[in-house]
Design an enzyme around this catalytic site. Structure first.
Site, mmCIF file in Angstrom:
data_model
loop_
_atom_site.group_PDB
_atom_site.id
_atom_site.type_symbol
_atom_site.label_atom_id
_atom_site.label_comp_id
_atom_site.label_asym_id
_atom_site.label_seq_id
_atom_site.Cartn_x
_atom_site.Cartn_y
_atom_site.Cartn_z
ATOM 1 N N GLU A 18 -5.056 -3.526 -2.053
ATOM 2 C CA GLU A 18 -6.501 -3.260 -2.043
ATOM 3 C C GLU A 18 -6.830 -1.977 -1.279
ATOM 4 O OE1 GLU A 18 -4.696 -5.525 -0.595
ATOM 5 O OE2 GLU A 18 -5.686 -6.550 1.067
ATOM 6 N N ARG A 19 -5.816 -1.415 -0.570
ATOM 7 C CA ARG A 19 -6.099 -0.230 0.245
ATOM 8 C C ARG A 19 -6.042 1.063 -0.574
ATOM 9 N NH1 ARG A 19 -2.546 -1.702 5.527
ATOM 10 N NH2 ARG A 19 -1.868 -3.570 4.448
ATOM 11 N N CYS A 67 9.405 1.662 3.508
ATOM 12 C CA CYS A 67 10.259 0.522 3.862
ATOM 13 C C CYS A 67 11.688 0.983 4.101
ATOM 14 C CB CYS A 67 10.231 -0.523 2.769
ATOM 15 S SG CYS A 67 10.946 0.085 1.255
ATOM 16 N N PHE A 120 0.809 -1.226 0.000
ATOM 17 C CA PHE A 120 0.000 0.000 0.000
ATOM 18 C C PHE A 120 0.843 1.277 0.000
ATOM 19 C CE2 PHE A 120 0.855 -0.134 4.570
ATOM 20 C CZ PHE A 120 1.000 1.207 4.874
HETATM 21 P P1 NAD Z 1 1.443 -6.682 2.962
HETATM 22 O O1 NAD Z 1 2.498 -7.731 3.006
HETATM 23 O O2 NAD Z 1 0.341 -6.740 3.933
HETATM 24 O O3 NAD Z 1 0.736 -6.682 1.513
HETATM 25 C C1 NAD Z 1 1.469 -6.675 0.321
HETATM 26 C C2 NAD Z 1 0.637 -7.337 -0.769
HETATM 27 O O4 NAD Z 1 0.388 -8.694 -0.406
HETATM 28 C C3 NAD Z 1 -0.714 -6.679 -0.982
HETATM 29 O O5 NAD Z 1 -0.984 -6.633 -2.369
HETATM 30 C C4 NAD Z 1 -1.676 -7.603 -0.247
HETATM 31 O O6 NAD Z 1 -2.955 -7.643 -0.838
HETATM 32 C C5 NAD Z 1 -1.012 -8.963 -0.372
HETATM 33 N N1 NAD Z 1 -1.278 -9.830 0.774
HETATM 34 C C6 NAD Z 1 -1.499 -9.446 2.065
HETATM 35 N N2 NAD Z 1 -1.702 -10.519 2.843
HETATM 36 C C7 NAD Z 1 -1.592 -11.603 2.050
HETATM 37 C C8 NAD Z 1 -1.697 -13.009 2.290
HETATM 38 N N3 NAD Z 1 -1.944 -13.505 3.505
HETATM 39 N N4 NAD Z 1 -1.531 -13.838 1.249
HETATM 40 C C9 NAD Z 1 -1.278 -13.360 0.022
HETATM 41 N N5 NAD Z 1 -1.181 -12.051 -0.265
HETATM 42 C C10 NAD Z 1 -1.323 -11.174 0.733
HETATM 43 O O7 NAD Z 1 2.201 -5.281 3.009
HETATM 44 P P2 NAD Z 1 1.566 -3.826 3.140
HETATM 45 O O8 NAD Z 1 1.010 -3.648 4.512
HETATM 46 O O9 NAD Z 1 0.699 -3.536 1.970
HETATM 47 O O10 NAD Z 1 2.875 -2.925 2.966
HETATM 48 C C11 NAD Z 1 3.741 -2.615 4.024
HETATM 49 C C12 NAD Z 1 4.908 -3.583 4.081
HETATM 50 O O11 NAD Z 1 5.602 -3.582 2.827
HETATM 51 C C13 NAD Z 1 5.944 -3.177 5.110
HETATM 52 O O12 NAD Z 1 6.376 -4.342 5.773
HETATM 53 C C14 NAD Z 1 7.077 -2.585 4.279
HETATM 54 O O13 NAD Z 1 8.358 -2.653 4.854
HETATM 55 C C15 NAD Z 1 7.004 -3.438 3.064
HETATM 56 N N6 NAD Z 1 7.636 -2.794 1.928
HETATM 57 C C16 NAD Z 1 8.852 -3.267 1.548
HETATM 58 C C17 NAD Z 1 9.508 -2.665 0.507
HETATM 59 C C18 NAD Z 1 10.843 -3.181 0.055
HETATM 60 O O14 NAD Z 1 11.288 -2.751 -0.994
HETATM 61 N N7 NAD Z 1 11.500 -4.049 0.777
HETATM 62 C C19 NAD Z 1 8.932 -1.578 -0.166
HETATM 63 C C20 NAD Z 1 7.677 -1.129 0.251
HETATM 64 C C21 NAD Z 1 7.035 -1.752 1.306
#
Ligand code: NAD
Length: 497
Positions: free
Chosen positions: A176-177, A281, A149
């Site tokens: 989805e957010r 991140c 998101f």
């Molecule tokens: P998230 O892991 O909750 O979601 C990421 C994606 O995975 C979304 O599209 C979501 O719909 C999907 N998803 C969520 N739960 C799932 C499940 N149980 N099974 C399958 N798919 C699922 O992450 P978020 O809250 O959207 O984003 C924040 C996180 O992303 C933080 O931990 C941040 O550090 C990380 N992030 C990392 C980087 C990087 O480059 N390392 C960059 C941006 C964000």
């Protein structure tokens, strides 16, 4: 109320969704739209569309692909303010930060415009007498991207411009957010002349993701999100025979040595800790003060925090916006409560913040803890909110040992005026992206982005040359053209001749 639907085969889907989710305006707390959640059948439709498009797109000339990418680059640039507004409305980040996000995404599109040079193979003449060997880079087919998101425009742009430039077709499953930016960009790509089916967007949750992970026609998955989901994506995707790169969460430290310019370090810590409400991140969440550094930093940080303007991202005066959802706000507030309970010193408390006219918004003011210890949850967990913590160590060696012990290894920074110390640090630190007097060392588009350890599952980082390598596979060809001298059977392995 508006429903954001999938983008399949070059157009917005008109199919009535079986399930939907709420899209909030984080500044007001109101639901402003619904987003369709894809069923496995919808994902199959998108993958089929991408698969059919891949049969011709992979044969399209580099000239044609480049021309479309240049046109897309122009359109994204022209509509940057509109994309940024969508980001502010659904994510909450302030206008300037949202424009910065679009700018960083544009840089990857610009990088992808150079695909003619980037995807070149190699050639060796006369590897044996009159025998030549060369390698070519070919696309994988259908590639999927699953994104978080916090950068709804930029993180998908880390992936699809390069994948498509390499001759692949793409299915994006954005968060989805804040789903609108993905559709907006899909429309711009279509306007740039991209054939239908080359870029598709399916919205939704785990149901959509799981279908992508197991679909036999999806060749590779790029994922960016939290560590537990990244690990799940990597393990499930590779089990289904796919190439996977899965970037996870972070806990980024900023070490401040006693000789550092403390004003500069305080500016950097506040910008990197509270920018985008800490939902980055690469945000700094731990300040490691070496020797006398922490005592000098605390008052400087307090002065700066007191002046930060928190408000609706659409208000040009705001420097920091709300958190993305109520659930996330509650989680981050919970960490402030936990830090107090566990004995850290709360220097700035953002929990009492009141934003006039926005009482129902998901706001938390900038919060600062001092005397944080590695055993505390606010040290161990990724908080992903405007909570900055200070821990104190006596020596540089203790500081680097602390960083290298952490399971996450996305970004790190050191602030010092000692070049020798900085050089030692860049050599010794076990983290993927390192800043020297730079708090958020996000590499430019022509390098690659990625952490180490629990911040990345897979071998290749995103964008840059790693991106091109991820989205292509090499083929090595050895050729000899008929010459009468070559006649004659030889059962031996070739020898030098
Ligand atoms: P998230 O892991 O909750 O979601 C990421 C994606 O995975 C979304 O599209 C979501 O719909 C999907 N998803 C969520 N739960 C799932 C499940 N149980 N099974 C399958 N798919 C699922 O992450 P978020 O809250 O959207 O984003 C924040 C996180 O992303 C933080 O931990 C941040 O550090 C990380 N992030 C990392 C980087 C990087 O480059 N390392 C960059 C941006 C964000």
């Amino acid at each position: 109320m508006k429903t954001i639907t999938h983008w399949i085969d070059g157009t917005a889907s008109t199919r009535a969704p079986e399930r939907t989710g709420d899209v909030f305006n984080p500044a007001t707390g109101e639901v402003q739209a619904k987003v369709a959640f894809a069923t496995p059948a919808v994902v199959d439709e998108a993958v089929e569309s991408a698969w059919h498009a891949a049969q011709s797109w992979r044969h399209s000339s580099i000239a044609k692909r480049t021309k479309i990418l240049f046109a897309f680059r122009q359109l994204v640039d022209k509509h940057a303010a509109e994309i940024a507004k969508l980001l502010t409305l659904e994510h909450g980040k302030v206008a300037g930060d949202a424009m910065g996000e679009v700018q960083r995404g544009l840089e990857v599109i610009e990088f992808a415009c150079g695909i003619a040079d980037l995807a070149k193979g190699e050639f060796s003449e006369n590897v044996s007498t009159e025998v030549d060997t060369f390698s070519i880079r070919q696309p994988l087919g259908v590639v999927a991207g699953i994104t978080p998101f916090n950068f709804p425009a930029m993180v998908p742009m880390w992936m699809y411009p390069i994948a498509i430039a390499c001759g692949n077709t793409f299915v994006l499953k954005p968060s989805e957010r804040d789903p609108s930016a993905a559709n907006f960009c899909a429309q711009l790509f279509a306007d740039a002349g991209l054939p239908p089916g080359v870029f598709n967007v399916v919205h939704g949750d785990k149901v959509a993701v799981d279908r992508l992970l197991e679909h036999p026609k999806v060749a590779a998955i790029s994922f960016v999100g939290s560590t537990p989901i990244a690990q799940y994506i990597y393990e499930t995707g590779t089990k289904h025979g796919k190439r996977v790169q899965a970037l996870g969460g972070a806990k980024n430290h900023m070490i401040v040595l006693p000789d550092a310019d403390m004003e500069l370090a305080a500016d950097a810590a506040v910008s990197a800790g509270y920018g985008s409400a800490g939902e980055r991140c690469m945000a700094i969440s731990m300040l490691v003060g070496v020797g006398a550094a922490a005592d000098k930093l605390v008052p400087l940080l307090q002065q700066r925090i007191a002046k930060l303007k928190v408000g609706d991202g659409l208000d040009p005066a705001s420097e920091m916006g709300p958190l993305v959802t109520k659930a996330h706000l509650d989680k981050v507030r919970g960490y402030v409560d936990a830090g107090v309970r566990e004995g850290a010193t709360l220097v700035a408390d953002g929990r009492g913040l009141h934003v006039p006219g926005r009482a129902a918004g998901f706001f938390l003011g900038p919060s600062l803890f001092d005397h944080v210890e590695p055993g505390m949850s606010i040290y161990k967990d990724e908080i992903f909110g405007p909570v900055l913590s200070i821990t104190r160590v006596a020596t540089y060696d203790e500081a680097i040992a602390m960083v290298n012990k952490n399971p996450y290894a996305n970004g790190v920074a050191i602030f010092t005026n000692d070049g020798g110390a900085a050089r030692k640090f860049q050599h010794e630190v076990e983290v993927g992206m390192v800043g020297i007097n730079v708090p958020i060392p996000v590499p430019m588009a022509y390098y690659s982005f990625g952490g180490w350890k629990a911040s990345l599952f897979g071998d290749l980082h995103v964008y840059g040359r790693d991106g091109v390598h991820f989205y292509t596979r090499t083929k090595a060809i050895t050729s000899r053209w008929p010459d009468p001298r070559h006649r004659g059977v030889d059962l031996g392995f070739p020898q030098n001749r």
